[in-house]
Motif scaffolding. Structure first.
Motif, PDB file in Angstrom:
ATOM      1  N   PHE A 189      -9.388 -46.574 -26.392  1.00 38.68           N
ATOM      2  CA  PHE A 189      -8.869 -47.766 -27.057  1.00 38.68           C
ATOM      3  C   PHE A 189      -9.723 -48.037 -28.281  1.00 38.68           C
ATOM      4  O   PHE A 189     -10.955 -48.151 -28.192  1.00 38.68           O
ATOM      5  N   THR A 190      -9.098 -48.129 -29.440  1.00 40.99           N
ATOM      6  CA  THR A 190      -9.791 -48.412 -30.701  1.00 40.99           C
ATOM      7  C   THR A 190      -9.375 -49.794 -31.179  1.00 40.99           C
ATOM      8  O   THR A 190      -8.179 -50.111 -31.208  1.00 40.99           O
ATOM      9  N   ILE A 191     -10.364 -50.590 -31.556  1.00 39.33           N
ATOM     10  CA  ILE A 191     -10.061 -51.912 -32.107  1.00 39.33           C
ATOM     11  C   ILE A 191     -11.002 -52.183 -33.272  1.00 39.33           C
ATOM     12  O   ILE A 191     -12.197 -51.897 -33.206  1.00 39.33           O
ATOM     13  N   VAL A 192     -10.424 -52.704 -34.361  1.00 34.41           N
ATOM     14  CA  VAL A 192     -11.177 -53.032 -35.569  1.00 34.41           C
ATOM     15  C   VAL A 192     -10.889 -54.493 -35.910  1.00 34.41           C
ATOM     16  O   VAL A 192      -9.725 -54.919 -35.917  1.00 34.41           O
ATOM     17  N   ALA A 193     -11.934 -55.253 -36.198  1.00 36.52           N
ATOM     18  CA  ALA A 193     -11.768 -56.659 -36.569  1.00 36.52           C
ATOM     19  C   ALA A 193     -12.893 -57.068 -37.501  1.00 36.52           C
ATOM     20  O   ALA A 193     -13.920 -56.392 -37.592  1.00 36.52           O
ATOM     21  N   ASN A 194     -12.684 -58.207 -38.164  1.00 35.96           N
ATOM     22  CA  ASN A 194     -13.739 -58.691 -39.050  1.00 35.96           C
ATOM     23  C   ASN A 194     -14.988 -59.078 -38.272  1.00 35.96           C
ATOM     24  O   ASN A 194     -16.108 -58.953 -38.764  1.00 35.96           O
ATOM     25  N   ALA A 195     -14.817 -59.534 -37.036  1.00 31.64           N
ATOM     26  CA  ALA A 195     -15.925 -59.876 -36.148  1.00 31.64           C
ATOM     27  C   ALA A 195     -15.345 -60.036 -34.745  1.00 31.64           C
ATOM     28  O   ALA A 195     -14.112 -60.092 -34.570  1.00 31.64           O
ATOM     29  N   PHE A 196     -16.227 -60.122 -33.754  1.00 27.30           N
ATOM     30  CA  PHE A 196     -15.779 -60.227 -32.368  1.00 27.30           C
ATOM     31  C   PHE A 196     -16.518 -61.351 -31.655  1.00 27.30           C
ATOM     32  O   PHE A 196     -17.684 -61.643 -31.951  1.00 27.30           O
ATOM     33  N   LEU A 197     -15.819 -61.962 -30.706  1.00 26.41           N
ATOM     34  CA  LEU A 197     -16.449 -62.935 -29.822  1.00 26.41           C
ATOM     35  C   LEU A 197     -17.190 -62.204 -28.705  1.00 26.41           C
ATOM     36  O   LEU A 197     -17.012 -61.000 -28.487  1.00 26.41           O
ATOM     37  N   ARG A 198     -18.011 -62.932 -27.977  1.00 26.17           N
ATOM     38  CA  ARG A 198     -18.709 -62.348 -26.832  1.00 26.17           C
ATOM     39  C   ARG A 198     -17.694 -61.913 -25.773  1.00 26.17           C
ATOM     40  O   ARG A 198     -16.798 -62.688 -25.396  1.00 26.17           O
ATOM     41  N   GLN A 199     -17.815 -60.679 -25.322  1.00 24.72           N
ATOM     42  CA  GLN A 199     -16.957 -60.066 -24.297  1.00 24.72           C
ATOM     43  C   GLN A 199     -15.493 -59.962 -24.726  1.00 24.72           C
ATOM     44  O   GLN A 199     -14.624 -59.685 -23.898  1.00 24.72           O
ATOM     45  N   MET A 200     -15.213 -60.121 -26.014  1.00 24.63           N
ATOM     46  CA  MET A 200     -13.834 -60.086 -26.487  1.00 24.63           C
ATOM     47  C   MET A 200     -13.191 -58.719 -26.264  1.00 24.63           C
ATOM     48  O   MET A 200     -12.070 -58.631 -25.736  1.00 24.63           O
ATOM     49  N   VAL A 201     -13.866 -57.650 -26.663  1.00 22.53           N
ATOM     50  CA  VAL A 201     -13.261 -56.324 -26.516  1.00 22.53           C
ATOM     51  C   VAL A 201     -13.063 -55.982 -25.047  1.00 22.53           C
ATOM     52  O   VAL A 201     -11.993 -55.489 -24.647  1.00 22.53           O
ATOM     53  N   ARG A 202     -14.047 -56.236 -24.222  1.00 19.15           N
ATOM     54  CA  ARG A 202     -13.943 -55.895 -22.799  1.00 19.15           C
ATOM     55  C   ARG A 202     -12.846 -56.705 -22.110  1.00 19.15           C
ATOM     56  O   ARG A 202     -12.151 -56.186 -21.223  1.00 19.15           O
ATOM     57  N   THR A 203     -12.671 -57.961 -22.515  1.00 21.30           N
ATOM     58  CA  THR A 203     -11.614 -58.779 -21.904  1.00 21.30           C
ATOM     59  C   THR A 203     -10.245 -58.305 -22.370  1.00 21.30           C
ATOM     60  O   THR A 203      -9.283 -58.275 -21.582  1.00 21.30           O
ATOM     61  N   ILE A 204     -10.132 -57.928 -23.629  1.00 18.87           N
ATOM     62  CA  ILE A 204      -8.879 -57.351 -24.121  1.00 18.87           C
ATOM     63  C   ILE A 204      -8.550 -56.078 -23.352  1.00 18.87           C
ATOM     64  O   ILE A 204      -7.414 -55.866 -22.910  1.00 18.87           O
ATOM     65  N   VAL A 205      -9.548 -55.208 -23.178  1.00 21.83           N
ATOM     66  CA  VAL A 205      -9.316 -53.959 -22.433  1.00 21.83           C
ATOM     67  C   VAL A 205      -8.909 -54.246 -20.995  1.00 21.83           C
ATOM     68  O   VAL A 205      -7.963 -53.642 -20.478  1.00 21.83           O
ATOM     69  N   GLY A 206      -9.596 -55.173 -20.345  1.00 20.18           N
ATOM     70  CA  GLY A 206      -9.224 -55.520 -18.970  1.00 20.18           C
ATOM     71  C   GLY A 206      -7.796 -56.018 -18.867  1.00 20.18           C
ATOM     72  O   GLY A 206      -7.067 -55.675 -17.930  1.00 20.18           O
ATOM     73  N   THR A 207      -7.366 -56.808 -19.849  1.00 18.94           N
ATOM     74  CA  THR A 207      -5.994 -57.327 -19.862  1.00 18.94           C
ATOM     75  C   THR A 207      -4.985 -56.207 -20.118  1.00 18.94           C
ATOM     76  O   THR A 207      -3.932 -56.137 -19.470  1.00 18.94           O
ATOM     77  N   LEU A 208      -5.301 -55.313 -21.055  1.00 24.72           N
ATOM     78  CA  LEU A 208      -4.381 -54.219 -21.363  1.00 24.72           C
ATOM     79  C   LEU A 208      -4.265 -53.240 -20.188  1.00 24.72           C
ATOM     80  O   LEU A 208      -3.185 -52.686 -19.937  1.00 24.72           O
ATOM     81  N   LEU A 209      -5.338 -53.020 -19.473  1.00 27.49           N
ATOM     82  CA  LEU A 209      -5.255 -52.163 -18.286  1.00 27.49           C
ATOM     83  C   LEU A 209      -4.385 -52.819 -17.208  1.00 27.49           C
ATOM     84  O   LEU A 209      -3.642 -52.128 -16.496  1.00 27.49           O
ATOM     85  N   ALA A 210      -4.459 -54.134 -17.092  1.00 25.95           N
ATOM     86  CA  ALA A 210      -3.581 -54.843 -16.151  1.00 25.95           C
ATOM     87  C   ALA A 210      -2.121 -54.666 -16.546  1.00 25.95           C
ATOM     88  O   ALA A 210      -1.238 -54.506 -15.686  1.00 25.95           O
ATOM     89  N   VAL A 211      -1.845 -54.677 -17.851  1.00 29.65           N
ATOM     90  CA  VAL A 211      -0.489 -54.392 -18.325  1.00 29.65           C
ATOM     91  C   VAL A 211      -0.100 -52.968 -17.940  1.00 29.65           C
ATOM     92  O   VAL A 211       1.008 -52.712 -17.445  1.00 29.65           O
TER      93      VAL A 211
END
Length: 290
Positions: A207-229
């Motif tokens: 999984f590749t994600i690019v952003a101007n900045a990230f919140l704490r645990q943002m990428v890992r929470t996104i990944v956890g949600t996408l895996l649930a999908v």
């Protein structure tokens, strides 16, 4: 004679498994502390090292950018060699050069790229699922359940653009905003590493994600949600509702940290070429990078 004070920029890679994140904390090992302690063994350092990203506990990096102020009278290549000689084997300084005046690795950055790795290995019919994958567990999440990658990519597309990501992470400091701009978010299925045994028994999802900045645990929470999908526990459209809810409890739990790598910090064009050009030319020539 006192050596001159020089501000240097370095590209750093590290295995974050045994560290409590990049940023210094009391009584626990961190990447920042290890880098500073190594410098202090052979030269005089002034002030703290500054990093482009505050990676969390257990998260890795191949392209962390740091700034340090040191008194040093020799060549930058000598500083790089000495620094690496005093670092633990889980950290490597990939390149050191003198920084331009006013350079700040965090505030000058315009985006960051993270990748999350999943080792996807379905158990043969009639066999129990694997519990461990010793050759990949340190740098990837083992997933043994069926996944709908197309649905995961549909869900990931909802993250593109400017959104309030309060559902998916926490601001680094109290009072900071939670709006971020994501310019890329997608899954790719890769062939397994040729060096792994039984290469036809599993695949690697990235999984590749690019952003101007990230919140704490943002990428890992996104990944956890996408895996649930992908497992069919959520429809792809649920992501759109979650973004609008701005409620941390709406998202799936964060994926484990070991699959996550800070791969690149991007700067405005001229500065970006200055930060990355030497490393990329070595890669193109297939030279070993220390």
């Amino acid at each position: 004679m006192t050596p001159p004070l020089r501000t240097v920029c370095a590209l750093v890679a590290y295995d974050g498994t045994d560290f409590y994140g990049f940023q210094s904390q009391a009584d626990v090992p961190t990447v920042q502390d290890a880098l500073e302690q190594a410098l202090d063994r052979f030269c005089h350092r002034e002030g703290r090292i500054v990093g482009a990203g505050r990676t969390d506990r257990g998260v890795h990096a191949s392209g962390q950018v740091i700034r340090a102020c040191v008194r040093w009278k020799h060549a930058m290549a000598d500083l790089e060699r000495a620094w690496n000689a005093h670092l633990p084997p889980t950290i490597a300084v990939r390149r050191v050069r003198e920084a331009p005046e006013g350079f700040h690795p965090r505030f000058d950055a315009i985006s960051r790229m993270y990748r999350y790795f999943v080792w996807w290995q379905l158990a043969p019919k009639g066999f129990p699922p694997l519990r461990r994958s010793p050759l990949t567990d340190r740098f990837a999440l083992l997933e043994t359940r069926p996944l709908d990658v197309a649905a995961m990519n549909r869900a990931a597309s909802y993250f593109l653009g400017v959104h309030d990501f309060a559902t998916f992470g926490q601001a680094p400091q109290e009072g900071e905003g939670t709006e971020r701009c994501v310019t890329a978010a997608f899954w790719r299925v890769e062939a397994p590493e040729a060096s792994l045994p039984a290469p036809d028994s599993g695949r690697r999802l990235v999984f590749t994600i690019v952003a101007n900045a990230f919140l704490r645990q943002m990428v890992r929470t996104i990944v956890g949600t996408l895996l649930a999908v992908g497992r069919g526990e959520l429809p792809p459209e649920a992501v759109k509702r979650m973004l609008g809810a701005r409620d941390r409890s709406e998202a799936a739990p964060p994926a484990p940290p070991q699959g996550l790598i800070l791969e690149r910090v991007v700067y405005p064009s001229t500065l970006d070429r200055w930060v990355h050009a030497d490393i990329e030319s070595k890669l193109l020539r297939n030279e070993k990078i220390e």
